[in-house]
Scaffold this active site. Sequence first.
Site, mmCIF file in Angstrom:
data_model
loop_
_atom_site.group_PDB
_atom_site.id
_atom_site.type_symbol
_atom_site.label_atom_id
_atom_site.label_comp_id
_atom_site.label_asym_id
_atom_site.label_seq_id
_atom_site.Cartn_x
_atom_site.Cartn_y
_atom_site.Cartn_z
ATOM 1 N N CYS A 1 -0.430 4.117 2.123
ATOM 2 C CA CYS A 1 -0.196 3.953 3.568
ATOM 3 C C CYS A 1 1.271 4.178 3.924
ATOM 4 O O CYS A 1 1.576 4.814 4.927
ATOM 5 C CB CYS A 1 -0.549 2.531 4.026
ATOM 6 S SG CYS A 1 -2.038 1.844 3.328
ATOM 7 N N ASP A 2 2.175 3.633 3.143
ATOM 8 C CA ASP A 2 3.574 3.539 3.570
ATOM 9 C C ASP A 2 4.556 4.375 2.759
ATOM 10 O O ASP A 2 5.723 4.483 3.144
ATOM 11 C CB ASP A 2 4.016 2.061 3.539
ATOM 12 C CG ASP A 2 3.198 1.220 4.506
ATOM 13 O OD1 ASP A 2 2.810 1.751 5.561
ATOM 14 O OD2 ASP A 2 2.921 0.048 4.201
ATOM 15 N N CYS A 45 0.831 -1.199 0.000
ATOM 16 C CA CYS A 45 0.000 0.000 0.000
ATOM 17 C C CYS A 45 0.869 1.255 0.000
ATOM 18 O O CYS A 45 1.382 1.663 1.049
ATOM 19 C CB CYS A 45 -0.942 -0.009 1.214
ATOM 20 S SG CYS A 45 -2.008 1.445 1.277
#
Length: 318
Positions: A145-146, A142
Amino acid sequence: MSNQNTPEHVKCLIIGSGPAGYTAAIYAARADLNPVLYQGMEPGGQLTTTTEVENYPGYPDGKTGPEMMEDFMNQAKRFKTDIRNGFVTKVNFTGPVHKVWVEDGTEIHADTIIISTGASAKWLGLPSEQKLRMNGGGVSACAVCDGFFYRGQEVAITGGGDTAAEEATYLAKLCTKVHMILRRDEFRASKAMQKRVLNTKNIELHYNNEVQEVLGDQVVEGLRIKNNINGEEKTLAVTGFFVAIGHKPNTDIFKDWLDMDDVGYLKHKPNSTHTNIEGVFVSGDAGDKIYRQAVTAAGTGCMAALDAERYLAAKELI
Ligand code: NDP
């Protein structure tokens, strides 16, 4: 609980324990639906395999995925959600009362079902990928997200679909360089998304290449890739590796009953969480292939609980 002859009957059964399931539980419990929630194979869902979550509103300093899911669970428990360990293996949605079987053989009847079984990212399956994914060493599925953790660094992403194209352009804004590895000599992504990738200067494309190994002991230090036409191997000096080769919604047990697309994402009526079966609702990634964020999953969990409450009220079951 039930005895062998008379299955337990509940007003609201929630299947799955990610942000969608727990949010549905909080809303259903506060509406006196006495929800029962089965946590499934991976209590807490996909967030329990991520490290820091920095984009969930209300956590200004960030929080680890497992801690955040613990908070969700405790909030659901505070309102007396009956949270159970176990996973649902079979359903029967023929009648007005929905039947569900848990892995130990327990049969439960429910007036409403909220499905929040989520989706699982697909992985290449390399041991080095799994090791550095499980220890939070820099392998992620992701970018939204990261990606932030790799700003100013050089990263790689594999996949050639819309997700990979979207995530590569997202990463390109944060990172000095993005290596995009495609196993064929063309994209699967839409022409518009391809164009965005091709017009982004700091994305380098490696067509006809496959990842052989993620290098590094504790953290990602590089990637060994191999050209599947001429066999040539190369090492890319990257510190982060993103896998974007698709997701699989966890909806197999519903395929005889619920409408789904060809990948398995459950269909729902527009602007609602109603599936094609009355009293069965879908929330979270099981019905969302576009957004797939914790906050959107939580939002649809809330919607599913409100839809379930209104359904029960209309049927005079509450
Ligand atoms: P897709 O299934 O569309 O694409 C998967 C990609 O990963 C393909 O390029 C595939 O290669 C590659 N791949 C699969 N397995 C491997 C492997 N083992 N090794 C290397 N590469 C592999 O998945 P997406 O997640 O990209 O998209 C899913 C759906 O969601 C699509 O319908 C997409 O259009 C949609 N979507 C829409 C968005 C939007 O509208 N903004 C954003 C994101 C997704 P190959 O091509 O060779 O099969």
